[in-house]
Design a protein around this motif. Sequence first.
Motif, PDB file in Angstrom:
ATOM      1  N   ASN A   1      61.255   0.472  31.781  1.00  0.00           N
ATOM      2  CA  ASN A   1      62.435   1.292  31.548  1.00  0.00           C
ATOM      3  C   ASN A   1      63.110   1.594  32.886  1.00  0.00           C
ATOM      4  OD1 ASN A   1      63.602   4.286  31.453  1.00  0.00           O
ATOM      5  ND2 ASN A   1      63.797   3.405  29.408  1.00  0.00           N
ATOM      6  N   GLU A   2      64.411   1.326  32.969  1.00  0.00           N
ATOM      7  CA  GLU A   2      65.126   1.501  34.245  1.00  0.00           C
ATOM      8  C   GLU A   2      65.075   2.945  34.741  1.00  0.00           C
ATOM      9  OE1 GLU A   2      69.654   1.562  34.923  1.00  0.00           O
ATOM     10  OE2 GLU A   2      69.100  -0.513  35.392  1.00  0.00           O
ATOM     11  N   LYS A   3      65.289   3.899  33.839  1.00  0.00           N
ATOM     12  CA  LYS A   3      65.284   5.310  34.221  1.00  0.00           C
ATOM     13  C   LYS A   3      63.919   5.718  34.759  1.00  0.00           C
ATOM     14  CE  LYS A   3      66.335   9.919  32.401  1.00  0.00           C
ATOM     15  NZ  LYS A   3      66.728  10.694  31.186  1.00  0.00           N
ATOM     16  N   THR A   4      62.860   5.269  34.093  1.00  0.00           N
ATOM     17  CA  THR A   4      61.505   5.587  34.525  1.00  0.00           C
ATOM     18  C   THR A   4      61.190   4.944  35.867  1.00  0.00           C
ATOM     19  OG1 THR A   4      60.756   5.741  32.230  1.00  0.00           O
ATOM     20  CG2 THR A   4      59.069   5.425  33.894  1.00  0.00           C
ATOM     21  N   PHE A   5      61.636   3.687  36.037  1.00  0.00           N
ATOM     22  CA  PHE A   5      61.387   2.957  37.279  1.00  0.00           C
ATOM     23  C   PHE A   5      62.080   3.643  38.454  1.00  0.00           C
ATOM     24  CE2 PHE A   5      62.717  -0.579  40.164  1.00  0.00           C
ATOM     25  CZ  PHE A   5      61.463  -0.851  40.682  1.00  0.00           C
ATOM     26  N   ARG A   6      63.324   4.045  38.274  1.00  0.00           N
ATOM     27  CA  ARG A   6      64.061   4.710  39.355  1.00  0.00           C
ATOM     28  C   ARG A   6      63.475   6.081  39.673  1.00  0.00           C
ATOM     29  NH1 ARG A   6      70.498   3.077  38.608  1.00  0.00           N
ATOM     30  NH2 ARG A   6      70.171   0.830  38.872  1.00  0.00           N
ATOM     31  N   LYS A   7      62.943   6.719  38.656  1.00  0.00           N
ATOM     32  CA  LYS A   7      62.277   8.004  38.861  1.00  0.00           C
ATOM     33  C   LYS A   7      61.051   7.810  39.750  1.00  0.00           C
ATOM     34  CE  LYS A   7      60.462  11.940  36.232  1.00  0.00           C
ATOM     35  NZ  LYS A   7      60.192  12.462  34.874  1.00  0.00           N
ATOM     36  N   SER A   8      60.337   6.709  39.530  1.00  0.00           N
ATOM     37  CA  SER A   8      59.173   6.390  40.343  1.00  0.00           C
ATOM     38  C   SER A   8      59.574   6.169  41.796  1.00  0.00           C
ATOM     39  CB  SER A   8      58.469   5.141  39.804  1.00  0.00           C
ATOM     40  OG  SER A   8      57.951   5.357  38.521  1.00  0.00           O
ATOM     41  N   ILE A   9      60.670   5.445  42.008  1.00  0.00           N
ATOM     42  CA  ILE A   9      61.131   5.152  43.372  1.00  0.00           C
ATOM     43  C   ILE A   9      61.479   6.443  44.106  1.00  0.00           C
ATOM     44  CG2 ILE A   9      62.945   4.068  44.750  1.00  0.00           C
ATOM     45  CD1 ILE A   9      63.065   1.856  42.643  1.00  0.00           C
ATOM     46  N   ARG A  10      62.192   7.351  43.438  1.00  0.00           N
ATOM     47  CA  ARG A  10      62.547   8.617  44.081  1.00  0.00           C
ATOM     48  C   ARG A  10      61.299   9.410  44.457  1.00  0.00           C
ATOM     49  NH1 ARG A  10      67.028   8.513  40.301  1.00  0.00           N
ATOM     50  NH2 ARG A  10      65.766   9.613  38.757  1.00  0.00           N
ATOM     51  N   LEU A  11      60.265   9.288  43.619  1.00  0.00           N
ATOM     52  CA  LEU A  11      59.013   9.976  43.888  1.00  0.00           C
ATOM     53  C   LEU A  11      58.300   9.350  45.088  1.00  0.00           C
ATOM     54  CD1 LEU A  11      58.047  12.415  42.497  1.00  0.00           C
ATOM     55  CD2 LEU A  11      56.734  11.024  40.914  1.00  0.00           C
ATOM     56  N   TRP A  12      58.321   8.016  45.186  1.00  0.00           N
ATOM     57  CA  TRP A  12      57.729   7.326  46.340  1.00  0.00           C
ATOM     58  C   TRP A  12      58.410   7.772  47.626  1.00  0.00           C
ATOM     59  CZ3 TRP A  12      58.236   1.822  43.788  1.00  0.00           C
ATOM     60  CH2 TRP A  12      57.294   1.704  42.756  1.00  0.00           C
ATOM     61  N   VAL A  13      59.724   7.912  47.557  1.00  0.00           N
ATOM     62  CA  VAL A  13      60.491   8.319  48.743  1.00  0.00           C
ATOM     63  C   VAL A  13      60.056   9.706  49.198  1.00  0.00           C
ATOM     64  CG1 VAL A  13      62.783   8.922  49.603  1.00  0.00           C
ATOM     65  CG2 VAL A  13      62.491   6.883  48.198  1.00  0.00           C
ATOM     66  N   ARG A  14      59.930  10.632  48.258  1.00  0.00           N
ATOM     67  CA  ARG A  14      59.534  12.000  48.602  1.00  0.00           C
ATOM     68  C   ARG A  14      58.106  12.054  49.125  1.00  0.00           C
ATOM     69  NH1 ARG A  14      60.977  16.381  44.177  1.00  0.00           N
ATOM     70  NH2 ARG A  14      60.286  17.677  45.906  1.00  0.00           N
ATOM     71  N   LEU A  15      57.228  11.259  48.522  1.00  0.00           N
ATOM     72  CA  LEU A  15      55.838  11.211  48.985  1.00  0.00           C
ATOM     73  C   LEU A  15      55.771  10.683  50.412  1.00  0.00           C
ATOM     74  CD1 LEU A  15      54.032   9.855  45.798  1.00  0.00           C
ATOM     75  CD2 LEU A  15      53.621  12.064  46.887  1.00  0.00           C
ATOM     76  N   GLU A  16      56.531   9.637  50.689  1.00  0.00           N
ATOM     77  CA  GLU A  16      56.527   9.040  52.023  1.00  0.00           C
ATOM     78  C   GLU A  16      57.093  10.015  53.050  1.00  0.00           C
ATOM     79  OE1 GLU A  16      57.735   4.713  53.728  1.00  0.00           O
ATOM     80  OE2 GLU A  16      59.373   6.119  53.373  1.00  0.00           O
ATOM     81  N   GLU A  17      58.135  10.753  52.673  1.00  0.00           N
ATOM     82  CA  GLU A  17      58.733  11.726  53.590  1.00  0.00           C
ATOM     83  C   GLU A  17      57.738  12.812  53.969  1.00  0.00           C
ATOM     84  OE1 GLU A  17      62.108  13.067  51.432  1.00  0.00           O
ATOM     85  OE2 GLU A  17      63.420  11.438  52.105  1.00  0.00           O
ATOM     86  N   LEU A  18      56.902  13.233  53.016  1.00  0.00           N
ATOM     87  CA  LEU A  18      55.947  14.312  53.263  1.00  0.00           C
ATOM     88  C   LEU A  18      54.659  13.836  53.925  1.00  0.00           C
ATOM     89  CD1 LEU A  18      56.115  16.529  50.046  1.00  0.00           C
ATOM     90  CD2 LEU A  18      56.792  17.177  52.337  1.00  0.00           C
ATOM     91  N   HIS A  19      54.191  12.648  53.547  1.00  0.00           N
ATOM     92  CA  HIS A  19      52.857  12.212  53.966  1.00  0.00           C
ATOM     93  C   HIS A  19      52.838  10.919  54.790  1.00  0.00           C
ATOM     94  CE1 HIS A  19      51.238  15.237  51.211  1.00  0.00           C
ATOM     95  NE2 HIS A  19      52.105  14.800  50.316  1.00  0.00           N
ATOM     96  N   GLY A  20      53.997  10.296  54.991  1.00  0.00           N
ATOM     97  CA  GLY A  20      54.022   9.049  55.742  1.00  0.00           C
ATOM     98  C   GLY A  20      53.831   7.841  54.837  1.00  0.00           C
ATOM     99  N   PRO A  21      54.140   6.633  55.338  1.00  0.00           N
ATOM    100  CA  PRO A  21      54.080   5.426  54.506  1.00  0.00           C
ATOM    101  C   PRO A  21      52.690   5.086  53.972  1.00  0.00           C
ATOM    102  CG  PRO A  21      54.406   4.872  56.820  1.00  0.00           C
ATOM    103  CD  PRO A  21      54.598   6.342  56.705  1.00  0.00           C
ATOM    104  N   GLU A  22      51.638   5.537  54.674  1.00  0.00           N
ATOM    105  CA  GLU A  22      50.275   5.199  54.235  1.00  0.00           C
ATOM    106  C   GLU A  22      49.956   5.781  52.864  1.00  0.00           C
ATOM    107  OE1 GLU A  22      47.713   3.259  55.707  1.00  0.00           O
ATOM    108  OE2 GLU A  22      49.524   2.563  56.713  1.00  0.00           O
ATOM    109  N   ILE A  23      50.664   6.862  52.483  1.00  0.00           N
ATOM    110  CA  ILE A  23      50.386   7.485  51.182  1.00  0.00           C
ATOM    111  C   ILE A  23      50.692   6.523  50.047  1.00  0.00           C
ATOM    112  CG2 ILE A  23      52.679   8.499  50.795  1.00  0.00           C
ATOM    113  CD1 ILE A  23      49.288  10.183  50.089  1.00  0.00           C
ATOM    114  N   LEU A  24      51.610   5.585  50.288  1.00  0.00           N
ATOM    115  CA  LEU A  24      51.948   4.604  49.258  1.00  0.00           C
ATOM    116  C   LEU A  24      50.827   3.590  49.068  1.00  0.00           C
ATOM    117  CD1 LEU A  24      55.665   3.875  50.251  1.00  0.00           C
ATOM    118  CD2 LEU A  24      54.814   5.516  48.579  1.00  0.00           C
TER     119      LEU A  24
END
Length: 203
Positions: free
Chosen positions: A43-66
């Motif tokens: 689902n496109e909406k779900t997929f984009r929601k995941s991407i926004r979450l990855w971005v926020r996680l990376e901003e807080l914890h760095g790329p290794e969190i991914l």
Amino acid sequence: ICTLFTGQTSKEGIFMKYSYEYKKECVQLYREGIWPKTPAGTNEKTFRKSIRLWVRLEELHGPEILKHGNNINWNPEQKLEIVSKVLTGNSIKSVAIEAGINPGQLHSWLSKYKIYGYNGLVNKKKGRKSDKETMNQRNKSKPKELNESEREELIRLRAENEYIKAENEVIKKEIALRENNYAAQLKAKKQQSSKNSKKKDTN
């Protein structure tokens, strides 16, 4: 174009198991103002929601969190401390991002805790239990269960203390605001009084 992903959907339908390289590439494209192509069957909406979450996680914890965010071996005490933050009124999403895990994982911990209590957060060994392990589990002493309960209560109280501290901060800000407003009112009165006295002198 983003590549390298697997199509395993999580229980919550929010996260899928994508490769570290794929997540990094999607985050990079998002920062460039480009939405990655939605994988087939997603689902496109779900997929984009995941991407926004990855971005926020990376901003807080760095790329290794991914890479290892969902593979951290959390112990029961750490899980309970995170779950307790939700129980004291914080949203699952905000707590999950702060901890560096996905909301689906936290939702799972929360559900297990509500059903089984502290024991629902204990990591279970994979594979069939031996007869000896089964007997040991049956013969667990009462004091051990009491220790787990005390530990659970301690972590719960810590979470409540954090909540109280947050409330106190809000109260302090409100008091400071009132004091500032009062000081501003006094200043205005003094200025008005000074103007009135000057008018009397000129008359």
